[in-house]
Write a protein that holds these residues in place. Sequence first.
Motif, short mmCIF file in Angstrom:
data_model
loop_
_atom_site.label_atom_id
_atom_site.label_comp_id
_atom_site.label_asym_id
_atom_site.label_seq_id
_atom_site.Cartn_x
_atom_site.Cartn_y
_atom_site.Cartn_z
N VAL A 183 0.95 -1.19 -0.14
CA VAL A 183 0.24 -0.12 0.11
C VAL A 183 0.98 1.18 0.02
O VAL A 183 1.50 1.35 1.03
CB VAL A 183 -0.95 0.17 1.21
CG1 VAL A 183 -1.84 1.20 1.26
CG2 VAL A 183 -1.79 -1.41 1.24
N LEU A 184 1.04 2.19 -0.97
CA LEU A 184 1.69 3.19 -1.18
C LEU A 184 1.04 4.39 -0.47
O LEU A 184 1.80 5.25 0.08
CB LEU A 184 1.80 3.59 -2.50
CG LEU A 184 2.88 2.67 -3.58
CD1 LEU A 184 2.83 3.03 -4.92
CD2 LEU A 184 4.04 2.21 -2.85
N ALA A 185 -0.18 4.35 -0.58
CA ALA A 185 -1.05 5.73 -0.16
C ALA A 185 -2.63 5.39 0.00
O ALA A 185 -2.90 4.52 -0.72
CB ALA A 185 -0.78 7.14 -1.00
N GLY A 186 -3.17 5.90 1.13
CA GLY A 186 -4.57 5.97 1.33
C GLY A 186 -5.16 6.94 1.93
O GLY A 186 -4.51 7.53 2.79
N VAL A 187 -6.25 7.36 1.28
CA VAL A 187 -7.28 8.66 1.71
C VAL A 187 -8.57 8.40 1.95
O VAL A 187 -8.87 7.30 1.24
CB VAL A 187 -6.74 9.57 0.66
CG1 VAL A 187 -5.28 9.97 0.44
CG2 VAL A 187 -7.58 9.41 -0.78
N LYS A 188 -9.18 9.38 2.65
CA LYS A 188 -10.54 9.26 3.06
C LYS A 188 -10.89 10.59 2.44
O LYS A 188 -10.72 11.80 2.94
CB LYS A 188 -10.90 8.88 4.67
CG LYS A 188 -11.28 7.52 4.89
CD LYS A 188 -11.50 7.63 6.42
CE LYS A 188 -11.62 6.26 6.64
NZ LYS A 188 -12.74 5.41 5.95
N GLU A 189 -12.14 10.69 1.76
CA GLU A 189 -12.73 11.77 1.36
C GLU A 189 -14.33 11.87 1.80
O GLU A 189 -14.78 10.64 1.47
CB GLU A 189 -12.52 12.28 -0.06
CG GLU A 189 -11.01 12.59 -0.30
CD GLU A 189 -10.87 14.05 -0.12
OE1 GLU A 189 -11.38 14.92 0.15
OE2 GLU A 189 -9.45 14.26 -0.07
#
Length: 515
Positions: A23-29
């Motif tokens: 997992v390189l990056a994870g975001v929540k919007e």
Amino acid sequence: MMRIGIDVGGTNTDAVVMDGTKVLAGVKEATTPDVMSGVVSALKSVLAASGLKPEAIDVVMIGTTHFTNAVVQRRDLGQTAAVRLGLPATASLPPMVDWPEDLRSAIGNHAYLAHGGHEFDGRVISPLDEAELIGIAADINAKGIRSVAVTSVFSPVNTEFEAQAGAIFEKALPGAHVTLSSDIGRIGLLERENAAVMNACLRDLSKLVIDAFRDALDACGVKARFFLTQNDGTLMDAAYAERFPVLTFASGPTNSIRGAAFLSGVAEAIVVDIGGTTSDVGALHKGFPRQATVAVEVGGVRTNFRMPDVFSFGLGGGSLVVDGPGGIKVGPTSVGYKLTKEALVFGGKTLTTTDIVVAAGRAYLGDHKRVANLDKSLIVRTEAKIADMLETAVERSRLSPEPLPVIVVGGGSILVHDRIAGLEIVKPHHFAVANAVGAAIAQVSGEVDRVYSLTSLSRADAIGDAQQKATAVAVAAGARAETIEVVDVEDVPLAYLPGNATRVRVKVVGDLHVA
């Protein structure tokens, strides 16, 4: 392979970028009312967080609740004709007989019975009557209906009549959407028919949604192929999803369970996914969600397509906390995606579970000074109520007294700080975006469920034939043939049918083929 996984929930839209298994990056919007702008902002955020250019992405996987919500809320459903082939049998229970009245009315309540159908062993009940079907098509055309669901008795055993009827309707009704029940459901006439009718009424919406996802990817400069996740934790490409939107039902909880398995490295466990509005609890078996063995209701309608055995209840990070005469009440009402405006810690006026956890010093978000004066007794009683709700749900998912670990994922998992039902808690890295990870790692599946007569072939031959057919389905859905493996085989002798009848169900999965 660079992959983006996106999961659209009622409160948050999550996105992750993965390079192989990393997992390189994870975001929540926040999920937006129009959904698509939330997807675009999640895509842009996750690309910026990973430092990758849009053209570096090979494939995008999306999990969406659009179609489940449409059925539950009775909106955006197309007028649909349900045509059943089976006369003179089955006339006593017409199509949609067990549907809620409001849903039946929403799609027009257009039902037709015609001759056709087979017995369990492939014998014809009555011959297909082409003139009868052309007459039905003329009536459908006169009513301006653009979606048709065709269901033939025992069509998973013999698809011939459904295919013929489908061709007749496509010729007589140019441009109409025709759904064949044998493409979707399992053995079981009414439930399979319900699934087909539900699929047909979602066909117009599915084109709009898939096109909107395409536009969202274009707006971000992502040119990769994209797939949607199904309710068994596997993928289908966009064109296939447009034809079978009903297969996305319950894909959200499934993605979370698969993501939890991947992030924790545990293959046998109970998974608790706590979102902003609801919590989903399911069992993990061999790294996949345990499948429901009974008919699953969607929007009040019994269906029998593959669905995870998941128990959902109203507890989330945005759940309202009310201290009334009957004691503490948590949920099911939630502020949902308005959490960052309405919760006390964010300057709002609504007491939520997030405020309770911040006041108890178990999480640090928003302004903790705004909840510093909350009554200590209220905090203790609310935490006890939350623990009780979680314990009840976990116990419902346990099939044995074995002490399985409980994997806790989802943005709302800040609500859990102690053992649940005395079981060990596992909170993996990237737990908040486990559902997007589940979408990104999804494989492609194929499944066959049919009845064989073992008078003319052996049990091994029957299972082998079902395996071949399931493999063909998986390859058609986008799997690489050399990676396919069998994950589930079930054969059940049907003592109530003659001819040594046996029901065989085979499921295979394989890795995604990216050209």
